[in-house]
Motif scaffolding. Structure first.
Motif, PDB file in Angstrom:
ATOM      1  N   LEU A  46       0.584  -1.157   0.121  1.00 50.77           N
ATOM      2  CA  LEU A  46      -0.011   0.096   0.046  1.00 50.77           C
ATOM      3  C   LEU A  46       0.826   1.221   0.005  1.00 50.77           C
ATOM      4  O   LEU A  46       0.721   2.107  -0.774  1.00 50.77           O
ATOM      5  CB  LEU A  46      -0.830   0.068   1.125  1.00 50.77           C
ATOM      6  N   VAL A  47       1.956   1.258   0.935  1.00 58.83           N
ATOM      7  CA  VAL A  47       2.782   2.479   0.915  1.00 58.83           C
ATOM      8  C   VAL A  47       3.653   2.549  -0.310  1.00 58.83           C
ATOM      9  O   VAL A  47       3.901   3.738  -0.570  1.00 58.83           O
ATOM     10  CB  VAL A  47       3.519   2.366   1.939  1.00 58.83           C
ATOM     11  N   GLU A  48       3.895   1.452  -0.795  1.00 58.57           N
ATOM     12  CA  GLU A  48       4.755   1.430  -1.842  1.00 58.57           C
ATOM     13  C   GLU A  48       4.224   2.059  -3.224  1.00 58.57           C
ATOM     14  O   GLU A  48       4.616   2.877  -4.079  1.00 58.57           O
ATOM     15  CB  GLU A  48       5.326   0.208  -2.361  1.00 58.57           C
ATOM     16  N   ALA A  49       2.638   1.915  -3.161  1.00 62.31           N
ATOM     17  CA  ALA A  49       2.128   2.490  -4.492  1.00 62.31           C
ATOM     18  C   ALA A  49       1.720   3.938  -4.292  1.00 62.31           C
ATOM     19  O   ALA A  49       1.652   4.645  -5.230  1.00 62.31           O
ATOM     20  CB  ALA A  49       0.475   1.859  -4.441  1.00 62.31           C
ATOM     21  N   MET A  50       1.992   4.511  -2.911  1.00 60.77           N
ATOM     22  CA  MET A  50       1.874   5.949  -2.785  1.00 60.77           C
ATOM     23  C   MET A  50       3.306   6.752  -3.361  1.00 60.77           C
ATOM     24  O   MET A  50       3.182   7.700  -3.539  1.00 60.77           O
ATOM     25  CB  MET A  50       1.753   6.225  -1.228  1.00 60.77           C
ATOM     26  N   PHE A  51       4.224   5.809  -3.605  1.00 61.41           N
ATOM     27  CA  PHE A  51       5.629   6.576  -4.201  1.00 61.41           C
ATOM     28  C   PHE A  51       5.259   6.780  -5.837  1.00 61.41           C
ATOM     29  O   PHE A  51       6.249   7.230  -6.541  1.00 61.41           O
ATOM     30  CB  PHE A  51       7.019   5.668  -3.997  1.00 61.41           C
ATOM     31  N   ASP A  52       4.169   6.319  -6.278  1.00 69.18           N
ATOM     32  CA  ASP A  52       3.439   6.614  -7.908  1.00 69.18           C
ATOM     33  C   ASP A  52       3.118   8.066  -7.896  1.00 69.18           C
ATOM     34  O   ASP A  52       2.744   8.479  -8.973  1.00 69.18           O
ATOM     35  CB  ASP A  52       2.922   5.796  -8.293  1.00 69.18           C
ATOM     36  N   TYR A  53       2.663   8.607  -6.752  1.00 70.39           N
ATOM     37  CA  TYR A  53       2.316  10.144  -6.644  1.00 70.39           C
ATOM     38  C   TYR A  53       3.416  11.296  -6.802  1.00 70.39           C
ATOM     39  O   TYR A  53       4.564  10.677  -6.369  1.00 70.39           O
ATOM     40  CB  TYR A  53       1.345  10.250  -5.442  1.00 70.39           C
ATOM     41  N   ASP A  54       3.220  12.417  -7.277  1.00 69.09           N
ATOM     42  CA  ASP A  54       4.271  13.350  -7.182  1.00 69.09           C
ATOM     43  C   ASP A  54       4.021  14.194  -6.050  1.00 69.09           C
ATOM     44  O   ASP A  54       5.162  14.690  -5.404  1.00 69.09           O
ATOM     45  CB  ASP A  54       3.977  14.230  -8.283  1.00 69.09           C
ATOM     46  N   LEU A  55       3.054  14.273  -5.085  1.00 69.95           N
ATOM     47  CA  LEU A  55       2.898  14.828  -3.916  1.00 69.95           C
ATOM     48  C   LEU A  55       1.843  14.172  -3.174  1.00 69.95           C
ATOM     49  O   LEU A  55       0.703  13.605  -3.327  1.00 69.95           O
ATOM     50  CB  LEU A  55       2.120  16.397  -4.429  1.00 69.95           C
ATOM     51  N   LEU A  56       2.112  13.995  -1.671  1.00 74.42           N
ATOM     52  CA  LEU A  56       1.220  13.358  -0.926  1.00 74.42           C
ATOM     53  C   LEU A  56       0.925  14.384   0.167  1.00 74.42           C
ATOM     54  O   LEU A  56       1.935  15.206   0.745  1.00 74.42           O
ATOM     55  CB  LEU A  56       2.022  12.277  -0.111  1.00 74.42           C
ATOM     56  N   GLY A  57      -0.396  14.820   0.459  1.00 72.34           N
ATOM     57  CA  GLY A  57      -0.729  15.985   1.392  1.00 72.34           C
ATOM     58  C   GLY A  57      -1.280  15.348   2.623  1.00 72.34           C
ATOM     59  O   GLY A  57      -2.119  14.322   2.767  1.00 72.34           O
ATOM     60  N   PHE A  58      -1.052  15.760   3.868  1.00 71.04           N
ATOM     61  CA  PHE A  58      -1.610  15.313   5.342  1.00 71.04           C
ATOM     62  C   PHE A  58      -2.069  16.469   5.837  1.00 71.04           C
ATOM     63  O   PHE A  58      -1.533  17.901   5.713  1.00 71.04           O
ATOM     64  CB  PHE A  58      -0.770  14.781   6.052  1.00 71.04           C
TER      65      PHE A  58
END
Length: 469
Positions: A180-192
């Protein structure tokens, strides 16, 4: 938000909230912000219609309302059971709110979640033009960016998480957490919403995946993603105006008349175990026990519209609260007073604005919350010359910005009781000073500020170069 020359904005979320007329008062802050961003940039808001079909066809229903184009698809019943009710709300939601005791880990749930995200990706892909910005919302769609990359999408893609990110040890209990976390490295920007949630993501990436953090960039191997702490706000100006509108004034007068001179404490929460409602009732009961002289001088209005009624956990929390409210009222009420008014229905935002304005105390005590916009709405609705007091859980994301509230530990009935007493006895000068500091933040860091920060950061991301086949 200034319109970009780089292309349209494609917003993708589990549910699509089409813009409504200004008289409805029912749209939430997120819907208002996304609709405004779409009007500024042009584009499409894509997601699930909320309807069920016998067989998924990918047929898109396009609508245009108040300058915003929406595109929705129906899902099969199995998709809803496994993707939405299952993995999203019975696995991810409790886990990400630190309730691993309630999380259900089922392979069918995970499989349906992945399948539905693949369907979303294949359906929305033909709508995306090369220069479009793509903004994906929330935990329902963690893998959607990776699925779009598989389909050749090289656009800038951002993802925003509207709930907390759990600590590493908790997330590690999720089967497939690394994937799940690895897939998030396909984004350019993660916002929290907060720096705490961002740091929890980094902690997992570093210790479980060998990631490195350089400034605001997380890197695993040759893949990297930029990270941004960007707390969402409300449309403070609009909400303050709503609190002075006709519906709000009527609501305000109705509450003041029914209060009959008593001080009102208000809580407004979706019926959910993360909101700390049982602990709130217990803290209020402790206040009644410790301060018998205050009985009949105060009452708690708890508005808790039901949600996710098909999920057993939510049926249990409703039954528990009804029993707790009934017991407290039975033990402490008199013929002319009940300590708790417990209401299981929702109200429009302009009606709520009047209720907030009439309340001496806003009681916002989630056990864990990504942000919590009720806290900001309560502040925005107050009378500047005689404002109420916000009591806020230190475990809500909003606590990072709203330090002039009375911050409490929602697990402690004693802290809740003490804060209620402090708020009731607080001098007007202190109430005004605290409110002014809170209101300055609510106005400055509003919903437009939030969306603009995210989209500006996404535009600055380096475009991905398509690798030769």
């Amino acid at each position: 938000m200034s319109r970009s020359s780089e292309g349209r904005l494609i917003v993708i979320s589990n549910r699509v909230s089409a813009p409504k007329g200004s008289t409805s008062g029912a749209q939430g802050g997120l819907a208002v912000a996304l609709a405004a961003a779409l009007r500024e940039n042009g584009g499409i808001w894509f997601g699930w219609s909320g309807e069920v079909t016998e067989q998924y066809t990918g047929q898109i229903d396009f609508q245009r309302n108040q300058g915003v184009t929406t595109a929705v698809v129906d899902l099969e019943e199995q998709d809803v059971e496994e993707y939405y009710e299952g993995y999203a709300n019975r696995t991810l939601w409790p886990l990400f709110h630190y309730r691993i005791d309630l999380a259900e880990y089922e392979r069918d749930f995970a499989g349906g979640y992945q399948r539905t995200n693949e369907r979303f990706a294949k359906t929305v892909r033909p709508l995306i033009e090369p220069d479009d910005l793509i903004w994906i919302q929330d935990y329902h769609m963690f893998p959607l960016g990776a699925e779009l990359r598989k389909l050749g999408c090289q656009n800038r893609i951002g993802f925003f998480l509207h709930i907390p990110w759990p600590p590493r040890r908790l997330l590690a209990t999720l089967p497939g957490a690394k994937a799940l976390v690895e897939a998030m490295f396909d984004y350019d920007l993660l916002g929290f919403h907060t720096q705490e949630w961002l740091e929890s993501f980094c902690d997992f990436a570093i210790h479980e995946m060998g990631a490195t953090i350089e400034g605001d960039v997380a890197r695993v191997g040759d893949r990297c993603v930029r990270l941004l702490a960007d707390p969402i706000g409300i449309d403070a100006k609009e909400f303050a105006q709503a609190s002075a509108g006709v519906q709000a004034r009527l609501s305000y007068r109705r509450m003041r008349d029914s209060a009959d001179g008593r001080d009102m404490i208000v809580g407004v929460d979706r019926l959910d175990y993360s909101k700390g409602l049982e602990e709130r009732f217990s803290g209020y009961e402790r206040f009644l026990i410790e301060h018998p002289e205050e009985r009949k001088e105060v009452f708690l209005l708890q508005i808790a519209p039901p949600s996710r009624v098909s999920v057993e956990t939510y049926r249990r929390i409703r039954n528990s609260l009804e029993g707790l409210a009934g017991r407290i009222n039975g033990e402490y009420a008199d013929v002319d007073w009940v300590p708790i008014r417990y209401v299981n229905q929702g109200y429009s935002r302009d009606v709520l604005a009047g209720i907030y304005r009439a309340a001496k105390i806003g009681l916002v005590t989630p056990l864990r919350d990504g942000m919590n916009l009720v806290a900001k709405e309560y502040v925005a609705a107050q009378n500047p010359e005689d404002p109420g007091v916000l009591i806020l859980s230190r475990f809500a994301g909003a606590a990072e910005q709203m330090k002039d509230a009375l911050l409490i530990n929602p697990y402690s009935a004693e802290e809740i009781s003490d804060a209620i007493q402090q708020a009731l006895r607080m001098p007007k000068e202190e109430r005004i000073a605290r409110w002014q500091a809170l209101m300055d933040g609510v106005q400055k860091e509003d919903v437009t500020w939030w969306a603009t920060r995210f989209l500006d950061s996404l535009r600055q991301a380096r475009p991905r170069i398509e690798e030769p086949a």
